[in-house]
Scaffold this active site. Structure first.
Site, PDB file in Angstrom:
ATOM      1  N   SER A   1     -11.881  -1.253   3.377  1.00 57.74           N
ATOM      2  CA  SER A   1     -12.440   0.048   3.765  1.00 57.74           C
ATOM      3  C   SER A   1     -11.309   0.996   4.126  1.00 57.74           C
ATOM      4  O   SER A   1     -10.313   0.571   4.740  1.00 57.74           O
ATOM      5  CB  SER A   1     -13.351  -0.091   4.996  1.00 57.74           C
ATOM      6  OG  SER A   1     -14.392  -1.024   4.768  1.00 57.74           O
TER       7      SER A   1
ATOM      8  N   GLU B   1      -7.195  -2.749  -2.887  1.00 57.01           N
ATOM      9  CA  GLU B   1      -6.836  -1.800  -1.824  1.00 57.01           C
ATOM     10  C   GLU B   1      -5.998  -0.644  -2.364  1.00 57.01           C
ATOM     11  O   GLU B   1      -6.133   0.501  -1.921  1.00 57.01           O
ATOM     12  CB  GLU B   1      -6.057  -2.512  -0.719  1.00 57.01           C
ATOM     13  CG  GLU B   1      -6.886  -3.442   0.131  1.00 57.01           C
ATOM     14  CD  GLU B   1      -6.094  -3.977   1.301  1.00 57.01           C
ATOM     15  OE1 GLU B   1      -5.215  -3.273   1.815  1.00 57.01           O
ATOM     16  OE2 GLU B   1      -6.368  -5.127   1.706  1.00 57.01           O
TER      17      GLU B   1
ATOM     18  N   LEU C   1      -2.725  -1.652  17.991  1.00 57.30           N
ATOM     19  CA  LEU C   1      -3.796  -0.793  18.485  1.00 57.30           C
ATOM     20  C   LEU C   1      -3.137   0.475  19.020  1.00 57.30           C
ATOM     21  O   LEU C   1      -2.240   0.407  19.863  1.00 57.30           O
ATOM     22  CB  LEU C   1      -4.543  -1.533  19.592  1.00 57.30           C
ATOM     23  CG  LEU C   1      -5.727  -0.809  20.217  1.00 57.30           C
ATOM     24  CD1 LEU C   1      -6.830  -0.578  19.204  1.00 57.30           C
ATOM     25  CD2 LEU C   1      -6.236  -1.578  21.430  1.00 57.30           C
TER      26      LEU C   1
ATOM     27  N   ASN D   1       0.840  -1.218   0.000  1.00 58.39           N
ATOM     28  CA  ASN D   1       0.000   0.000   0.000  1.00 58.39           C
ATOM     29  C   ASN D   1       0.864   1.253   0.000  1.00 58.39           C
ATOM     30  O   ASN D   1       0.555   2.222  -0.690  1.00 58.39           O
ATOM     31  CB  ASN D   1      -0.973  -0.021   1.178  1.00 58.39           C
ATOM     32  CG  ASN D   1      -2.235  -0.805   0.871  1.00 58.39           C
ATOM     33  OD1 ASN D   1      -3.089  -0.355   0.099  1.00 58.39           O
ATOM     34  ND2 ASN D   1      -2.354  -1.976   1.443  1.00 58.39           N
TER      35      ASN D   1
ATOM     36  N   HIS E   1      -8.378  -1.004   5.949  1.00 57.74           N
ATOM     37  CA  HIS E   1      -8.704  -2.233   6.674  1.00 57.74           C
ATOM     38  C   HIS E   1      -9.300  -3.242   5.699  1.00 57.74           C
ATOM     39  O   HIS E   1     -10.187  -2.882   4.909  1.00 57.74           O
ATOM     40  CB  HIS E   1      -9.691  -1.932   7.805  1.00 57.74           C
ATOM     41  CG  HIS E   1     -10.129  -3.142   8.557  1.00 57.74           C
ATOM     42  ND1 HIS E   1      -9.338  -3.776   9.471  1.00 57.74           N
ATOM     43  CD2 HIS E   1     -11.288  -3.853   8.491  1.00 57.74           C
ATOM     44  CE1 HIS E   1      -9.984  -4.834   9.952  1.00 57.74           C
ATOM     45  NE2 HIS E   1     -11.170  -4.897   9.375  1.00 57.74           N
TER      46      HIS E   1
ATOM     47  N   ASP F   1     -11.062   0.099  14.486  1.00 58.30           N
ATOM     48  CA  ASP F   1     -11.727  -0.078  13.184  1.00 58.30           C
ATOM     49  C   ASP F   1     -13.180   0.368  13.224  1.00 58.30           C
ATOM     50  O   ASP F   1     -14.037  -0.191  12.524  1.00 58.30           O
ATOM     51  CB  ASP F   1     -11.640  -1.548  12.746  1.00 58.30           C
ATOM     52  CG  ASP F   1     -10.199  -1.999  12.646  1.00 58.30           C
ATOM     53  OD1 ASP F   1      -9.946  -3.197  12.865  1.00 58.30           O
ATOM     54  OD2 ASP F   1      -9.332  -1.165  12.370  1.00 58.30           O
TER      55      ASP F   1
ATOM     56  N   ASN G   1      -6.958   4.824   8.117  1.00 56.47           N
ATOM     57  CA  ASN G   1      -6.491   3.439   8.110  1.00 56.47           C
ATOM     58  C   ASN G   1      -7.143   2.703   6.955  1.00 56.47           C
ATOM     59  O   ASN G   1      -8.307   2.969   6.613  1.00 56.47           O
ATOM     60  CB  ASN G   1      -6.885   2.762   9.434  1.00 56.47           C
ATOM     61  CG  ASN G   1      -6.510   1.291   9.465  1.00 56.47           C
ATOM     62  OD1 ASN G   1      -5.368   0.925   9.235  1.00 56.47           O
ATOM     63  ND2 ASN G   1      -7.499   0.439   9.730  1.00 56.47           N
TER      64      ASN G   1
HETATM   65  N1  LIG Z   1      -7.074   2.992  18.191  1.00 54.00           N
HETATM   66  C1  LIG Z   1      -6.975   2.451  16.955  1.00 54.00           C
HETATM   67  N2  LIG Z   1      -5.815   1.891  16.578  1.00 54.00           N
HETATM   68  C2  LIG Z   1      -5.710   1.344  15.328  1.00 54.00           C
HETATM   69  C3  LIG Z   1      -6.816   1.310  14.460  1.00 54.00           C
HETATM   70  C4  LIG Z   1      -8.030   1.919  14.890  1.00 54.00           C
HETATM   71  O1  LIG Z   1      -9.044   1.960  14.141  1.00 54.00           O
HETATM   72  N3  LIG Z   1      -8.075   2.484  16.138  1.00 54.00           N
HETATM   73  N4  LIG Z   1      -6.718   0.647  13.204  1.00 54.00           N
HETATM   74  C5  LIG Z   1      -5.589  -0.288  13.192  1.00 54.00           C
HETATM   75  C6  LIG Z   1      -5.316  -1.197  12.078  1.00 54.00           C
HETATM   76  N5  LIG Z   1      -5.901  -2.510  12.384  1.00 54.00           N
HETATM   77  C7  LIG Z   1      -6.860  -2.907  11.499  1.00 54.00           C
HETATM   78  O2  LIG Z   1      -7.124  -2.239  10.480  1.00 54.00           O
HETATM   79  C8  LIG Z   1      -5.527  -3.326  13.499  1.00 54.00           C
HETATM   80  C9  LIG Z   1      -4.229  -3.290  13.974  1.00 54.00           C
HETATM   81  C10 LIG Z   1      -3.865  -4.087  15.069  1.00 54.00           C
HETATM   82  C11 LIG Z   1      -4.769  -4.934  15.685  1.00 54.00           C
HETATM   83  C12 LIG Z   1      -4.358  -5.757  16.872  1.00 54.00           C
HETATM   84  O3  LIG Z   1      -5.152  -6.450  17.481  1.00 54.00           O
HETATM   85  N6  LIG Z   1      -3.059  -5.675  17.200  1.00 54.00           N
HETATM   86  C13 LIG Z   1      -2.498  -6.374  18.390  1.00 54.00           C
HETATM   87  C14 LIG Z   1      -1.185  -7.057  18.023  1.00 54.00           C
HETATM   88  C15 LIG Z   1      -1.439  -8.006  16.866  1.00 54.00           C
HETATM   89  C16 LIG Z   1      -0.109  -8.564  16.350  1.00 54.00           C
HETATM   90  O4  LIG Z   1       0.968  -8.134  16.834  1.00 54.00           O
HETATM   91  O5  LIG Z   1      -0.183  -9.422  15.436  1.00 54.00           O
HETATM   92  C17 LIG Z   1      -2.190  -5.346  19.475  1.00 54.00           C
HETATM   93  O6  LIG Z   1      -1.927  -4.157  19.140  1.00 54.00           O
HETATM   94  O7  LIG Z   1      -2.162  -5.776  20.640  1.00 54.00           O
HETATM   95  C18 LIG Z   1      -6.071  -4.982  15.202  1.00 54.00           C
HETATM   96  C19 LIG Z   1      -6.455  -4.193  14.107  1.00 54.00           C
HETATM   97  C20 LIG Z   1      -4.326   0.465  13.547  1.00 54.00           C
HETATM   98  N7  LIG Z   1      -4.501   0.802  14.926  1.00 54.00           N
HETATM   99  N1  LIG Z   2      -5.838  -4.504  10.569  1.00 54.69           N
HETATM  100  C1  LIG Z   2      -4.956  -3.836   9.662  1.00 54.69           C
HETATM  101  C2  LIG Z   2      -4.737  -4.712   8.465  1.00 54.69           C
HETATM  102  O1  LIG Z   2      -4.897  -5.926   8.516  1.00 54.69           O
HETATM  103  N2  LIG Z   2      -4.359  -4.059   7.350  1.00 54.69           N
HETATM  104  C3  LIG Z   2      -4.055  -4.796   6.151  1.00 54.69           C
HETATM  105  O2  LIG Z   2      -2.681  -5.151   6.151  1.00 54.69           O
HETATM  106  C4  LIG Z   2      -2.291  -5.337   4.776  1.00 54.69           C
HETATM  107  C5  LIG Z   2      -1.018  -4.582   4.554  1.00 54.69           C
HETATM  108  O3  LIG Z   2      -0.512  -4.929   3.290  1.00 54.69           O
HETATM  109  P1  LIG Z   2       0.761  -4.121   2.719  1.00 54.69           P
HETATM  110  O4  LIG Z   2       1.813  -4.152   3.815  1.00 54.69           O
HETATM  111  O5  LIG Z   2       1.147  -4.902   1.489  1.00 54.69           O
HETATM  112  O6  LIG Z   2       0.303  -2.732   2.424  1.00 54.69           O
HETATM  113  C6  LIG Z   2      -3.438  -4.779   3.908  1.00 54.69           C
HETATM  114  O7  LIG Z   2      -4.218  -5.836   3.402  1.00 54.69           O
HETATM  115  C7  LIG Z   2      -4.239  -3.966   4.897  1.00 54.69           C
HETATM  116  O8  LIG Z   2      -5.628  -3.894   4.565  1.00 54.69           O
END
Ligand SMILES: Nc1nc2c(c(=O)[nH]1)N[C@@H](CN(C=O)c1ccc(C(=O)N[C@@H](CCC(=O)O)C(=O)O)cc1)CN2
Ligand SMILES: NCC(=O)N[C@@H]1O[C@H](COP(=O)([O-])[O-])[C@@H](O)[C@H]1O
Length: 234
Positions: A148, A186, A104, A26, A121, A157, A119
């Site tokens: 999205s 995406e 997060l 991305n 997603h 999210d 973000n």
């Molecule tokens: N406060 C927010 N933080 C983030 C958001 C958001 O909407 N509000 N979007 C995310 C991106 N994301 C999905 O799109 C996402 C990123 C991370 C996690 C998660 O559960 N992470 C765990 C660790 C997981 C791992 O190390 O494999 C954690 O942080 O404990 C869920 C969804 C960006 N941040």
């Molecule tokens: N929850 C966040 C999440 O899962 N995001 C997803 O990680 C990938 C990153 O790909 P990239 O490193 O090739 O851009 C993408 O598919 C994005 O939607």
């Protein structure tokens, strides 16, 4: 969507910082669109929580400042975020793009950047927030899936959605095949969404997405032409 005058900042390109944890396709889409003259942005930095993330090498190859910070070096999530966003704020971005940033973000950091952080997603939010979205959609027997782009709020999210891209789920799909089909859409979804923000046409006001200063009643939809269109009236 009717064209409107460019945002008052038109004199200078939108300064964009990218947060990412992985391969960086991305980010690459943003770089390629910028270099092709299709996206008026200045990517001022790429920041990762993983020192070995391939996204950092993509950034360096594109001549973009690449910074990583190890969460293990901090006792608490809030302390890590404070250090990470201090580095992000140092490059003075107008917009922060989470592009596969797998952490997060603490509420304090999100609130300091409310309306200036988006973000991408891999699901049709509000379906499947969180992780493992493709496997969950398959397990549910979903016939449609997608991605999205949304503004980031403290709740995971759950922020207001700017635009979506939809793909069919095929009978023999596994999570890998479905994620590849989604990922292929995406890139245009993110580029077009950032372009609307760069042009000053999309913003976030009081927790609601606005297009040309009017509330957006439904997420924009990525068409087969790789452009964003208003959702069909319900
Ligand atoms: N406060 C927010 N933080 C983030 C958001 C958001 O909407 N509000 N979007 C995310 C991106 N994301 C999905 O799109 C996402 C990123 C991370 C996690 C998660 O559960 N992470 C765990 C660790 C997981 C791992 O190390 O494999 C954690 O942080 O404990 C869920 C969804 C960006 N941040
Ligand atoms: N929850 C966040 C999440 O899962 N995001 C997803 O990680 C990938 C990153 O790909 P990239 O490193 O090739 O851009 C993408 O598919 C994005 O939607």
């Amino acid at each position: 969507m009717h064209a409107r005058g460019p945002h008052p900042r038109a004199a200078s390109a939108l300064r964009v910082a990218v947060l990412a944890s992985g391969r960086g396709s991305n980010l690459q889409a943003l770089v390629d669109a910028r270099d092709a003259g299709d996206l008026a942005i200045d990517i001022v930095g790429v920041f990762s929580d993983r020192a070995e993330a391939p996204v950092l090498e993509r950034a360096r190859r594109a001549g973009i400042r690449a910074t990583s910070l190890a969460p293990a070096g901090f006792a608490r999530r809030a302390a890590f975020d404070a250090a990470l966003f201090a580095a992000v704020d140092h490059v003075q971005p107008h917009l922060i793009v989470c592009a596969g940033y797998m952490r997060l973000i603490s509420s304090a950091a999100v609130r300091r950047h409310l309306g200036r952080m988006i973000n991408i997603h891999p699901s049709l939010l509000p379906q499947y927030p969180g992780l493992d979205t493709h496997a969950r959609a398959l397990a549910d027997g979903a016939t449609e899936h997608g991605a999205s782009v949304h503004f980031v709020i403290p709740a995971l999210d759950a922020g207001p959605v700017i635009a979506q891209a939809r793909v069919p789920v095929l009978p023999d799909d596994d999570a890998a095949a479905l994620s590849q089909r989604v990922l292929a859409r995406e890139h245009a979804l993110l580029v077009r969404s950032v372009a609307l923000i760069a042009d000053g046409r999309i913003d976030c006001d009081g927790g609601h997405v606005r297009l040309d200063r009017s509330p957006l009643s439904a997420p924009l939809q990525l068409g087969a032409d790789d452009r964003l269109h208003a959702a069909p009236a319900a």
